[in-house]
Design an enzyme around this catalytic site. Structure first.
Site, short mmCIF file in Angstrom:
data_model
loop_
_atom_site.label_atom_id
_atom_site.label_comp_id
_atom_site.label_asym_id
_atom_site.label_seq_id
_atom_site.Cartn_x
_atom_site.Cartn_y
_atom_site.Cartn_z
N ASP A 42 0.84 -1.20 0.00
CA ASP A 42 0.00 0.00 0.00
C ASP A 42 0.87 1.25 0.00
O ASP A 42 1.55 1.54 0.98
CB ASP A 42 -0.90 -0.02 1.24
CG ASP A 42 -2.05 0.97 1.15
OD1 ASP A 42 -1.95 1.93 0.36
OD2 ASP A 42 -3.04 0.79 1.88
N ASP A 43 0.87 1.98 -1.09
CA ASP A 43 1.59 3.26 -1.21
C ASP A 43 3.10 3.09 -1.28
O ASP A 43 3.85 4.02 -0.93
CB ASP A 43 1.25 4.23 -0.04
CG ASP A 43 -0.17 4.74 -0.07
OD1 ASP A 43 -0.95 4.29 -0.92
OD2 ASP A 43 -0.50 5.60 0.78
N ARG A 87 -8.11 -0.87 -5.72
CA ARG A 87 -8.54 -2.21 -5.31
C ARG A 87 -9.82 -2.64 -6.02
O ARG A 87 -10.01 -3.82 -6.33
CB ARG A 87 -8.75 -2.25 -3.78
CG ARG A 87 -7.44 -2.26 -3.04
CD ARG A 87 -7.51 -1.53 -1.71
NE ARG A 87 -6.22 -0.92 -1.45
CZ ARG A 87 -5.24 -1.51 -0.78
NH1 ARG A 87 -5.44 -2.68 -0.22
NH2 ARG A 87 -4.08 -0.92 -0.62
N LYS A 136 -5.71 -5.18 4.18
CA LYS A 136 -6.69 -4.09 4.06
C LYS A 136 -7.67 -4.34 2.92
O LYS A 136 -7.28 -4.58 1.80
CB LYS A 136 -5.95 -2.77 3.81
CG LYS A 136 -6.90 -1.58 3.67
CD LYS A 136 -6.14 -0.27 3.68
CE LYS A 136 -6.00 0.29 2.29
NZ LYS A 136 -5.37 1.63 2.30
N HIS A 138 -11.01 -2.27 1.98
CA HIS A 138 -11.26 -0.94 1.41
C HIS A 138 -12.25 -0.92 0.25
O HIS A 138 -12.20 -0.04 -0.61
CB HIS A 138 -9.94 -0.28 0.96
CG HIS A 138 -9.88 1.16 1.38
ND1 HIS A 138 -8.75 1.94 1.30
CD2 HIS A 138 -10.85 1.98 1.87
CE1 HIS A 138 -9.02 3.16 1.73
NE2 HIS A 138 -10.28 3.20 2.08
N SER A 161 -8.35 2.55 5.50
CA SER A 161 -6.93 2.84 5.71
C SER A 161 -6.58 3.03 7.19
O SER A 161 -7.40 3.42 8.01
CB SER A 161 -6.51 4.09 4.93
OG SER A 161 -6.46 3.78 3.56
N HIS A 226 1.56 2.25 4.05
CA HIS A 226 0.68 3.43 4.13
C HIS A 226 0.92 4.11 5.49
O HIS A 226 1.00 3.43 6.50
CB HIS A 226 -0.78 2.96 4.01
CG HIS A 226 -1.77 4.06 3.82
ND1 HIS A 226 -2.04 4.99 4.80
CD2 HIS A 226 -2.58 4.36 2.77
CE1 HIS A 226 -2.97 5.83 4.35
NE2 HIS A 226 -3.31 5.48 3.12
N ASP A 278 -0.46 -0.96 -4.70
CA ASP A 278 -1.74 -0.37 -5.10
C ASP A 278 -1.64 1.01 -5.74
O ASP A 278 -2.53 1.41 -6.50
CB ASP A 278 -2.72 -0.31 -3.91
CG ASP A 278 -2.38 0.78 -2.91
OD1 ASP A 278 -1.19 1.15 -2.79
OD2 ASP A 278 -3.31 1.27 -2.23
MG MG Z 1 -2.70 3.04 -1.39
#
Ligand code: MG
Length: 500
Positions: A42-43, A87, A136, A138, A161, A226, A278
C-alpha cells in the site's frame, strides 16, 4: 530498465504451453489449476525496491529472488492512484469508474462494491479454490460489502486505511477506533499496528499449510507502508533508510516467509506468486513515504509515479525466469488472466481487463493492448499507447513545500483541515499537505523521457490526435467530467443507505 530478454529454455516451455493451448482450446493450467498468491503493498514507491531502482539502499533479498526466478513487469500500472479505486479495479477487472468506485472510502461511507459485481475470490471460489485475504479491504465498510460477502472464505484485517484513526494528522479527534476484523467479527479495536505485517504473514502461512492439497487464492494486501508506518521490534532500526526502510524490509521478510512455505510444501511449480502495489508513494509525508525514483509525481496523480508500480511474477516452469516484460499491462488484467489459468468463466458483466496469460508465460509474439487510460476519480486525465503518454489538461497535486521527518505531512501546523467527506482535490490537498497545480495538454515520450519532463505535443500532432481519438472511446463509455461526458456503461455503486 532493460529491454525484453528471455531465457531460451523457459521460452521453449512457454511456446510448448501455447501450442498445447492452441491445439486443445484449454489452457494447460486448467487441468491442474495453479494456486495464486497475490501480495499487494500500500503506497510503496517505484524507487523503493533495488530490483526496480538499483540506487535504493533498502534490502529486499526475497523480492530480488522473485525477480531472479520470475519475470519483472517494468510497465505495469494500477487503474487509479488511490486505495479504494485501485482495489476495485484489481478485484473486478474493470476500470474503477465502470463499477462506480473512486477515491478512498472511510468510516462514514455508505457505498461499497456492488453485489452484482463478481470479484476474483468469487470467481475462483466457484472453481474449488480456497480463498483468503489478510490485510486491508477498502471496498466498503457496511457489513453488506464485507470480504465474506464477496467470496473470501477467511479474512483478517481492516476495512479502510490505517490513518482513518487516532493517527490521522489533522482529523484524529473525529476518527473512531480502528476495527480489526477476523471474519465478520471485530476482534480488536485500535490493534497494535507494529504487528500488522507479522500477523498477516502468520495467517498467510497457516492458510497455505492448511490448503496445500487444494487450489487456493491467497490475497495479502498489506496495510503497510501506508502512513502511519510501523515496523515490529525485530525490524525497527535495522535498515539504512530509517523507519520507512524498516517497514519495506519487514514486508520483504513476509514475502520470504510465504515463498518458503510454498517451496517447503512442494507447491512451487504449481503456484503463481505475484508481488505488486496499489499506487505510488504518499510524497507529502516526507521520510515516512516511499520514493518515486526516476518517475514524476506520486499517489493521487496520474503521472507515472502514481500509477506505474513494481510487479514481479514467479511460477517456475511456466513464467520465464530472469526476464523483463515491458509490454504495458494494468491490474485490471489480472482477473481475466487468473480466470484463464484457473479455467474459471469471466464475470457475466463486461470488464475492461485482457487475458495477459500469453505475456505472463512469455509466449512468442504475445500482444498487449492498444491503450490504457488513467482516471483520477471521474476525470480521464491521461492515456498511454505504446511509447506515448498524453495528459489532457487537468489539475494535479504537488507537495506543499518542505517535507518532514516526523511522519506528518508537509505544511503540518498550517494545514486547514476540511471534513474527511470532502473528496475533491482541494479537500485532499488541505488534509495531506499538497497544493493544486494545472497541467496543460502534454505529450510525453516514455521511451526517452520516463520522468515526463518534456512536452513534445507540438512536434507530434498526429500522435496527439490518435491518442485523443482513443480516449474518446473510453470517455463515451465510462464518462469523463473534464470533458462533460456522462458515460453510458457505468454501473451503480453498491449503496447501504442505513450507513455503516
Ligand atoms: Mg494506497
Amino acid at each position: 530498465m532493460t529491454s525484453e530478454t528471455s531465457c531460451a529454455a523457459w521460452r521453449a516451455i512457454a511456446v510448448g504451453l501455447a501450442l498445447m493451448f492452441a491445439e486443445t482450446g484449454v489452457h494447460v493450467a486448467a487441468a491442474a489449476p495453479p494456486n495464486i498468491v497475490l501480495i499487494f503493498t500500500d503506497d510503496m514507491g517505484w524507487g523503493d525496491l533495488p530490483g526496480f531502482t538499483p540506487e535504493s539502499t533498502i534490502r529486499t533479498p526475497h523480492i530480488d529472488r522473485l525477480i531472479r526466478e520470475g519475470t519483472r513487469f517494468t510497465d505495469f500500472y494500477v487503474a487509479q492512484a488511490v486505495c479504494t479505486a485501485s482495489r476495485a479495479a484489481l478485484m473486478t477487472g474493470c476500470y474503477a469508474n465502470r463499477v462506480g468506485l473512486a477515491g478512498a472510502l472511510n468510516h462514514t461511507s455508505p457505498t461499497g462494491i456492488a453485489a452484482d459485481e463478481e470479484l476474483l475470490p468469487e470467481l475462483l471460489g466457484r472453481q474449488g479454490y480456497a480463498t483468503a485475504m489478510f490485510g486491508k479491504w477498502h471496498l466498503g465498510m457496511p457489513p453488506a460489502f464485507a470480504p465474506s460477502k464477496n467470496g473470501f472464505d477467511e479474512w483478517l484485517g481492516i476495512p479502510y486505511s490505517n490513518d482513518n484513526t487516532k493517527y490521522h494528522p489533522v482529523l484524529a479527534d473525529s476518527m473512531p477506533p480502528l476495527p480489526l476484523f477476523d471474519g465478520d467479527e471485530v476482534v480488536e479495536t485500535d490493534p497494535d499496528q507494529r504487528l500488522f505485517t507479522q500477523r498477516f504473514t502468520q495467517r498467510a502461512v497457516a492458510f497455505i499449510e492448511k490448503h496445500a492439497r487444494q487450489p487456493f487464492f491467497l490475497y495479502v494486501p498489506h496495510v503497510m507502508p501506508h502512513v502511519p508506518i510501523f515496523a515490529s521490534e525485530a525490524f525497527r532500526g535495522r535498515s539504512a533508510h530509517g523507519l520507512y526502510g524498516d517497514v519495506i524490509e519487514e514486508i520483504d521478510w513476509s514475502v520470504g516467509q510465504i515463498v518458503e512455505a510454498i517451496d517447503r510444501l512442494g507447491l512451487a511449480d504449481n503456484t503463481l506468486i505475484i508481488f505488486t502495489n496499489d499506487n505510488g508513494p504518499f510524497l507529502s509525508y516526507g521520510s515516512h513515504a516511499g520514493s518515486s525514483g526516476r518517475l514524476r509525481g506520486g499517489k493521487l496523480t496520474t503521472f507515472e509515479g502514481g500509477v506505474r508500480v513494481p510487479m514481479v511474477a514467479r511460477w517456475p516452469g511456466h513464467v520465464p525466469a530472469g526476464r523483463d516484460c515491458s509490454t504495458p499491462l494494468m491490474s485490471i488484467d489480472l482477473l481475466p488472466t487468473f480466470c484463464m489459468l484457473a479455467g474459471a468463466p469471466l464475470p457475466k458483466l463486461e470488464i475492461d481487463g485482457i487475458d495477459a496469460s500469453p505475456l505472463l508465460v512469455g509466449e512468442e509474439n504475445a500482444k498487449g493492448r492498444e491503450s490504457l487510460v488513467f482516471y483520477a476519480g471521474s476525470e480521464l486525465q491521461a492515456i498511454r499507447s505504446g511509447r506515448w503518454k498524453l495528459h489532457f489538461p487537468h489539475k494535479y497535486l504537488v507537495v506543499n513545500g518542505e517535507t518532514r521527518t516526523d511522519g506528518k505531512p508537509a505544511g503540518y501546523g498550517r494545514l486547514a483541515p476540511q471534513s474527511i467527506t470532502n473528496s475533491g482535490i482541494e479537500g485532499i490537498a488541505s488534509r495531506h499537505g499538497y497544493v493544486v497545480r494545472e497541467l496543460p495538454l502534454s505529450l510525453y515520450d516514455l521511451e526517452t523521457d520516463l520522468g515526463e519532463t518534456t512536452d513534445v505535443a507540438a512536434d507530434h500532432p498526429d500522435v496527439v490526435a490518435h491518442l485523443t481519438t482513443l480516449a474518446d472511446h473510453t470517455r463515451t463509455s465510462l464518462g469523463d467530467t473534464l470533458t462533460d461526458h456522462p458515460g453510458t456503461e457505468n454501473r451503480p455503486v453498491g449503496r447501504n443507505d442505513e450507513g455503516p
